[in-house]
Design a protein around this motif. Sequence first.
Motif, PDB file in Angstrom:
ATOM      1  N   ALA A 168       0.997  -1.189   0.020  1.00 31.13           N
ATOM      2  CA  ALA A 168      -0.141   0.066  -0.004  1.00 31.13           C
ATOM      3  C   ALA A 168       0.941   1.303  -0.069  1.00 31.13           C
ATOM      4  O   ALA A 168       0.598   2.193  -0.835  1.00 31.13           O
ATOM      5  CB  ALA A 168      -1.091   0.036   1.323  1.00 31.13           C
ATOM      6  N   LYS A 169       1.879   1.212   0.812  1.00 30.93           N
ATOM      7  CA  LYS A 169       2.703   2.533   0.699  1.00 30.93           C
ATOM      8  C   LYS A 169       3.418   2.775  -0.517  1.00 30.93           C
ATOM      9  O   LYS A 169       3.631   3.622  -0.861  1.00 30.93           O
ATOM     10  CB  LYS A 169       3.947   2.210   1.812  1.00 30.93           C
ATOM     11  CG  LYS A 169       3.410   2.512   3.236  1.00 30.93           C
ATOM     12  CD  LYS A 169       4.684   1.881   4.303  1.00 30.93           C
ATOM     13  CE  LYS A 169       3.898   1.749   5.919  1.00 30.93           C
ATOM     14  NZ  LYS A 169       5.049   1.449   6.812  1.00 30.93           N
ATOM     15  N   LEU A 170       3.586   1.608  -1.356  1.00 28.06           N
ATOM     16  CA  LEU A 170       4.377   1.710  -2.608  1.00 28.06           C
ATOM     17  C   LEU A 170       3.231   2.374  -3.427  1.00 28.06           C
ATOM     18  O   LEU A 170       3.745   3.118  -4.471  1.00 28.06           O
ATOM     19  CB  LEU A 170       4.771   0.284  -3.181  1.00 28.06           C
ATOM     20  CG  LEU A 170       6.127  -0.173  -2.418  1.00 28.06           C
ATOM     21  CD1 LEU A 170       6.498  -1.668  -2.977  1.00 28.06           C
ATOM     22  CD2 LEU A 170       7.367   0.767  -2.621  1.00 28.06           C
ATOM     23  N   PHE A 171       2.181   1.815  -3.534  1.00 31.08           N
ATOM     24  CA  PHE A 171       1.165   2.494  -4.126  1.00 31.08           C
ATOM     25  C   PHE A 171       0.819   3.891  -4.077  1.00 31.08           C
ATOM     26  O   PHE A 171       0.616   4.625  -4.880  1.00 31.08           O
ATOM     27  CB  PHE A 171      -0.312   1.458  -4.088  1.00 31.08           C
ATOM     28  CG  PHE A 171      -0.336   0.155  -4.862  1.00 31.08           C
ATOM     29  CD1 PHE A 171       0.786  -0.423  -5.568  1.00 31.08           C
ATOM     30  CD2 PHE A 171      -1.362  -0.686  -4.771  1.00 31.08           C
ATOM     31  CE1 PHE A 171       0.800  -1.650  -6.308  1.00 31.08           C
ATOM     32  CE2 PHE A 171      -1.153  -1.890  -5.303  1.00 31.08           C
ATOM     33  CZ  PHE A 171      -0.298  -2.202  -5.914  1.00 31.08           C
ATOM     34  N   LYS A 211       2.805   5.854  -2.892  1.00 32.07           N
ATOM     35  CA  LYS A 211       4.051   6.727  -3.218  1.00 32.07           C
ATOM     36  C   LYS A 211       4.315   6.963  -4.543  1.00 32.07           C
ATOM     37  O   LYS A 211       4.623   7.810  -5.327  1.00 32.07           O
ATOM     38  CB  LYS A 211       5.331   5.806  -2.952  1.00 32.07           C
ATOM     39  CG  LYS A 211       6.618   6.529  -2.966  1.00 32.07           C
ATOM     40  CD  LYS A 211       7.815   5.723  -2.550  1.00 32.07           C
ATOM     41  CE  LYS A 211       9.012   6.712  -2.801  1.00 32.07           C
ATOM     42  NZ  LYS A 211      10.151   5.789  -2.148  1.00 32.07           N
ATOM     43  N   THR A 212       3.475   5.997  -5.346  1.00 33.81           N
ATOM     44  CA  THR A 212       3.645   6.170  -6.923  1.00 33.81           C
ATOM     45  C   THR A 212       1.886   6.554  -7.523  1.00 33.81           C
ATOM     46  O   THR A 212       1.903   6.430  -8.722  1.00 33.81           O
ATOM     47  CB  THR A 212       3.806   4.733  -7.341  1.00 33.81           C
ATOM     48  OG1 THR A 212       2.853   3.763  -7.045  1.00 33.81           O
ATOM     49  CG2 THR A 212       5.339   4.276  -7.252  1.00 33.81           C
ATOM     50  N   ASN A 213       1.172   7.020  -6.502  1.00 30.83           N
ATOM     51  CA  ASN A 213      -0.072   7.379  -6.831  1.00 30.83           C
ATOM     52  C   ASN A 213      -0.933   6.433  -7.641  1.00 30.83           C
ATOM     53  O   ASN A 213      -1.837   6.817  -8.510  1.00 30.83           O
ATOM     54  CB  ASN A 213      -0.065   8.540  -7.763  1.00 30.83           C
ATOM     55  CG  ASN A 213       0.629   9.959  -7.157  1.00 30.83           C
ATOM     56  OD1 ASN A 213       0.026  10.189  -5.920  1.00 30.83           O
ATOM     57  ND2 ASN A 213       1.571  10.710  -7.698  1.00 30.83           N
ATOM     58  N   LEU A 214      -0.829   4.916  -7.402  1.00 32.58           N
ATOM     59  CA  LEU A 214      -1.712   3.962  -7.718  1.00 32.58           C
ATOM     60  C   LEU A 214      -2.761   3.907  -6.839  1.00 32.58           C
ATOM     61  O   LEU A 214      -2.743   3.980  -5.585  1.00 32.58           O
ATOM     62  CB  LEU A 214      -0.889   2.724  -7.826  1.00 32.58           C
ATOM     63  CG  LEU A 214       0.086   2.861  -8.936  1.00 32.58           C
ATOM     64  CD1 LEU A 214       1.056   1.397  -8.916  1.00 32.58           C
ATOM     65  CD2 LEU A 214      -0.475   2.743 -10.376  1.00 32.58           C
ATOM     66  N   PRO A 215      -4.016   3.905  -7.392  1.00 32.08           N
ATOM     67  CA  PRO A 215      -5.136   3.443  -6.701  1.00 32.08           C
ATOM     68  C   PRO A 215      -5.181   2.272  -5.637  1.00 32.08           C
ATOM     69  O   PRO A 215      -4.622   1.081  -6.026  1.00 32.08           O
ATOM     70  CB  PRO A 215      -6.351   3.696  -7.437  1.00 32.08           C
ATOM     71  CG  PRO A 215      -5.910   3.104  -8.772  1.00 32.08           C
ATOM     72  CD  PRO A 215      -4.423   3.758  -8.977  1.00 32.08           C
ATOM     73  N   LEU A 216      -5.618   2.469  -4.555  1.00 26.36           N
ATOM     74  CA  LEU A 216      -5.934   1.263  -3.592  1.00 26.36           C
ATOM     75  C   LEU A 216      -6.828   0.350  -3.881  1.00 26.36           C
ATOM     76  O   LEU A 216      -6.936  -0.624  -3.224  1.00 26.36           O
ATOM     77  CB  LEU A 216      -5.651   1.530  -2.326  1.00 26.36           C
ATOM     78  CG  LEU A 216      -4.093   2.173  -1.756  1.00 26.36           C
ATOM     79  CD1 LEU A 216      -4.178   2.837  -0.309  1.00 26.36           C
ATOM     80  CD2 LEU A 216      -3.126   1.359  -2.031  1.00 26.36           C
ATOM     81  N   ARG A 217      -7.742   0.738  -4.766  1.00 28.14           N
ATOM     82  CA  ARG A 217      -8.943  -0.012  -5.107  1.00 28.14           C
ATOM     83  C   ARG A 217      -9.192  -0.215  -6.445  1.00 28.14           C
ATOM     84  O   ARG A 217      -8.805   0.381  -7.105  1.00 28.14           O
ATOM     85  CB  ARG A 217     -10.124   0.563  -4.438  1.00 28.14           C
ATOM     86  CG  ARG A 217     -10.282   0.580  -3.074  1.00 28.14           C
ATOM     87  CD  ARG A 217     -11.178   1.443  -2.585  1.00 28.14           C
ATOM     88  NE  ARG A 217     -10.765   1.835  -0.952  1.00 28.14           N
ATOM     89  CZ  ARG A 217     -11.693   1.888  -0.097  1.00 28.14           C
ATOM     90  NH1 ARG A 217     -12.834   1.242  -0.194  1.00 28.14           N
ATOM     91  NH2 ARG A 217     -11.414   2.185   1.055  1.00 28.14           N
TER      92      ARG A 217
END
Length: 119
Positions: free
Chosen positions: A108-111, A113-119
């Motif tokens: 989740a922290k990587l997502f 950090k890279t502005n990727l959605p978590l859902r």
Amino acid sequence: MNLIIKEAFGKEMKIAKELYLSKKWDEAFTHLEKAHILGQRNAIPHTINHWWMLKVGIRKKDGKEILGQIIRLLVAGIGSLLGRAPIGNTGGSNVGIMTPLPISSDIAKLFIKTNLPLR
């Protein structure tokens, strides 16, 4: 693929391959699941990941995993290209193909950090 995600995916795949070569199938699969979450939004890494999951299934003589991975190999790249990969899905046959799952805090922290959605 974002460079940070690509590096994390590569790291998990490298560990998985090393464990595979050491015949530590379950440990290899755990790292393949983590790599799956990281790579499933991108067709080529997603497909490569399922190929390695299939290889582990074959080594373990796990019919359910073998069949599940063959099916996933047929649809993984297409799902990624269409943006239909369920976020957090670990990619094994013990999880439905379209079932989203919670993401571990490290991923989740990587997502985030890279502005990727978590859902």
